[in-house]
Design an enzyme around this catalytic site. Structure first.
Site, short mmCIF file in Angstrom:
data_model
loop_
_atom_site.label_atom_id
_atom_site.label_comp_id
_atom_site.label_asym_id
_atom_site.label_seq_id
_atom_site.Cartn_x
_atom_site.Cartn_y
_atom_site.Cartn_z
CB CYS A 1 5.50 -2.21 1.56
SG CYS A 1 4.73 -2.75 3.08
CD GLU B 1 -1.37 1.72 4.92
OE1 GLU B 1 -0.13 1.79 4.93
OE2 GLU B 1 -2.09 2.25 5.79
P1 NAD Z 1 0.12 -2.78 -7.76
O1 NAD Z 1 -0.14 -1.34 -7.51
O2 NAD Z 1 0.62 -3.18 -9.10
O3 NAD Z 1 -1.24 -3.62 -7.54
C1 NAD Z 1 -2.00 -3.50 -6.37
C2 NAD Z 1 -3.45 -3.83 -6.68
O4 NAD Z 1 -3.95 -2.89 -7.63
C3 NAD Z 1 -3.66 -5.22 -7.28
O5 NAD Z 1 -4.81 -5.80 -6.70
C4 NAD Z 1 -3.90 -4.94 -8.75
O6 NAD Z 1 -4.75 -5.88 -9.36
C5 NAD Z 1 -4.57 -3.58 -8.71
N1 NAD Z 1 -4.36 -2.79 -9.93
C6 NAD Z 1 -3.34 -2.89 -10.81
N2 NAD Z 1 -3.49 -1.99 -11.79
C7 NAD Z 1 -4.63 -1.31 -11.52
C8 NAD Z 1 -5.33 -0.26 -12.18
N3 NAD Z 1 -4.89 0.27 -13.31
N4 NAD Z 1 -6.46 0.20 -11.60
C9 NAD Z 1 -6.91 -0.33 -10.45
N5 NAD Z 1 -6.29 -1.33 -9.79
C10 NAD Z 1 -5.18 -1.82 -10.33
O7 NAD Z 1 1.08 -3.27 -6.60
P2 NAD Z 1 1.73 -4.71 -6.39
O8 NAD Z 1 2.75 -4.92 -7.44
O9 NAD Z 1 0.68 -5.72 -6.20
O10 NAD Z 1 2.45 -4.51 -4.97
C11 NAD Z 1 3.73 -3.99 -4.85
C12 NAD Z 1 3.68 -2.55 -4.41
O11 NAD Z 1 2.84 -2.40 -3.29
C13 NAD Z 1 5.04 -2.05 -3.96
O12 NAD Z 1 5.21 -0.73 -4.40
C14 NAD Z 1 4.96 -2.12 -2.46
O13 NAD Z 1 5.84 -1.25 -1.79
C15 NAD Z 1 3.53 -1.74 -2.23
N6 NAD Z 1 3.07 -2.24 -0.95
C16 NAD Z 1 2.77 -1.37 0.03
C17 NAD Z 1 2.37 -1.84 1.27
C18 NAD Z 1 2.05 -0.92 2.42
O14 NAD Z 1 1.55 -1.40 3.42
N7 NAD Z 1 2.32 0.36 2.32
C19 NAD Z 1 2.29 -3.22 1.49
C20 NAD Z 1 2.61 -4.08 0.45
C21 NAD Z 1 2.99 -3.59 -0.78
#
Ligand code: NAD
Length: 471
Positions: free
Chosen positions: A241, A207
């Site tokens: 999102c 997602e």
């Molecule tokens: P992010 O991708 O930075 O982090 C998401 C998760 O991934 C966190 O738990 C983080 O600790 C982990 N993570 C970070 N770096 C990583 C790595 N190198 N390897 C493995 N895991 C890692 O996203 P965010 O800043 O927490 O959230 C914002 C983003 O999420 C926006 O782009 C938003 O649109 C998207 N989002 C999508 C949905 C959806 O339902 N489609 C919902 C909410 C947010």
């Protein structure tokens, strides 16, 4: 980590999570734990981004409650084997599809709705009979710690356990073998997670994010369009999102539209945005600085003020934005709404088609036929006609992205199915044997096979609504 995963695997393989009554008990317990600790959860999230108690319950907990209630009501039906017709080659037999849990699942969540976006997939996974390791985002660290404290003190680690950690720690976690991974977050990290999952060929649901466009066509109800877009943008202060990221508005209605956007913003924050109960603050300084740099002062229609100490940016609308502007190069994910003008409605559609596939497309028009035609033509995870954001809480439909905005879907039945493997089962009695399947293979037999392959057995006593797509 390794022993946690292996203990969950052992617990799963012992069949502890299979009985539906056990799964229901787990969900009821989770609901009770959440309900009893609403204040505790609200206090933690307030420290992360000043989200009020009302908003904590309304937009963080109401959907998990709704998902639990729906699963409790429908789980028997969702988990029931579905019968299919059997073809003549397999006669006599009965053919089934049986939803079975995958096993040990990993749910990785983002920071922006730190309870809702972690709990909803975890609920689907538990309802489907899996064990869950939940890894919330370290960015909303008070909320993450609150989830860990609540879940880990309420459930045995072999069943449902929260582990905390940042990117590098999640990389370590992803070296373990999981049976299904559910990731919510950015497209960039989604690619990292998918690569890691490929080492074990672990299926996954992604997602992801992206820029959700709204298009306001010249026949739209301008006031309603502005109200719903502005409200959608102000939800979680744009940190969603599903936020409308930018708006394409027809030249003829642009003036009226901008005026209505302003009226709506003022109606919501009553000229006191800093104390508006609908608006949590920006999550951290890094995001705050990123957002401030996206505000082109020459293009501000209203808003644009901010308070760095409070990490607060006023809802801000920019006009005459161009496709080449910096704000159009990344997901805004904050309270800034760029407005782009068009005179030919094909132009924004072409721009959208050229960009990465958005999670949502919002179309504002009175012409439903045209909106549906756009829906088919322009790729996006989902579409809302004349509304924003609220589709997310419709647990009766599925939610998910496409292309750069994700793959697979969840919510309600789709969530249960996403965490279940549809196992094919053919059950055959012993009283008949098809000796034609044994050699010698003479050419004359081929015509018999040609005749029977693909034919379904359609005896009345085998027919059932199950397996025909109906329930
Ligand atoms: P992010 O991708 O930075 O982090 C998401 C998760 O991934 C966190 O738990 C983080 O600790 C982990 N993570 C970070 N770096 C990583 C790595 N190198 N390897 C493995 N895991 C890692 O996203 P965010 O800043 O927490 O959230 C914002 C983003 O999420 C926006 O782009 C938003 O649109 C998207 N989002 C999508 C949905 C959806 O339902 N489609 C919902 C909410 C947010």
């Amino acid at each position: 980590m390794h022993s946690l995963v292996e203990n969950q695997r052992r617990y799963f393989q012992e069949g502890n999570t299979f009985p539906l009554e056990v799964r229901k008990e787990i969900l009821r317990k989770l609901r009770t734990v959440l309900m009893k600790n609403e204040r505790f959860l609200a206090e933690a999230i307030y420290k992360d981004f000043k989200k009020s108690f009302y908003l904590t319950v309304e937009n963080e907990l109401s959907l998990p409650y709704g998902e639990i209630n729906l699963a409790l009501k429908k789980m028997n039906r969702w988990a029931a084997p579905k019968r299919f017709r059997t073809n003549l080659v397999n006669f006599p037999a009965s053919s089934w599809s049986v939803p079975v849990p995958y096993g040990v699942t990993l749910v990785i969540g983002p920071w922006n709705y730190p309870y809702m976006l972690n709990l909803v997939p975890a609920i689907s996974s538990l309802a489907a009979g899996n064990t869950v390791i939940l890894k919330p985002s370290e960015v909303a660290f008070h909320s993450s710690a609150a989830l860990r404290e609540l879940i880990n003190s309420s459930f045995r680690p072999e069943l449902f356990h929260v582990v905390e950690g940042d990117g590098p720690q999640t990389t370590e976690l992803l070296k373990e073998k999981f049976d299904k991974i559910f990731f919510t977050g950015s497209t960039r990290v989604g690619k990292i997670v998918m690569k890691a999952a490929s080492n074990n060929l672990t299926p996954l649901i992604l997602e992801l994010g992206g820029k959700n466009p709204a298009i306001v066509l010249p026949d739209a109800n301008v006031k309603r369009a502005a109200q719903r877009i502005m409200w959608g943008k102000m939800h979680n202060n744009g940190q969603a999102c599903v936020s409308p990221d930018h708006v394409y508005v027809h030249r003829d209605i642009k003036g009226a539209f901008l005026k209505e956007l302003k009226n709506t913003a003022e109606m919501i924050h009553r000229n006191d945005p800093l104390n508006c109960t609908m608006l949590p603050r920006v999550i951290n300084e890094k995001n705050f600085d990123r957002l401030i740099h996206l505000i082109d002062r020459k293009k501000v229609v209203f808003g644009g003020n901010y308070n760095k100490d409070a990490l607060f940016i006023e809802p801000t609308v920019l006009k005459d934005v161009l496709e080449s502007d910096p704000i159009m190069k990344e997901e805004v994910f904050g309270p800034i709404l760029p407005v782009l003008e068009f005179s030919d409605s094909n132009v924004p559609l072409k721009h959208i088609q050229k960009r990465p596939v958005p999670l949502l497309l919002y179309i504002f028009t009175r012409n439903t036929k045209m909106a549906k035609a756009i829906t088919r033509k322009v790729p996006s995870g989902g579409v809302m006609i004349n509304e924003t954001v609220l589709h997310f809480i419709n647990t009766n439909t599925h939610f998910g992205g496409l292309g750069e905005s994700g793959m697979g879907s969840y919510h309600g039945k789709a969530g249960f199915e996403g965490f279940s493997h549809q196992k094919m089962l053919i059950n055959k009695p012993n009283w008949f044997e098809l000796f034609l399947k044994y050699p010698p293979y003479k050419l004359g037999r081929l015509s018999i096979f040609r005749a029977v392959i693909g034919r379904s057995v359609r005896f009345l006593w085998w027919r059932s609504d199950e397996g025909t797509g109906k329930e």
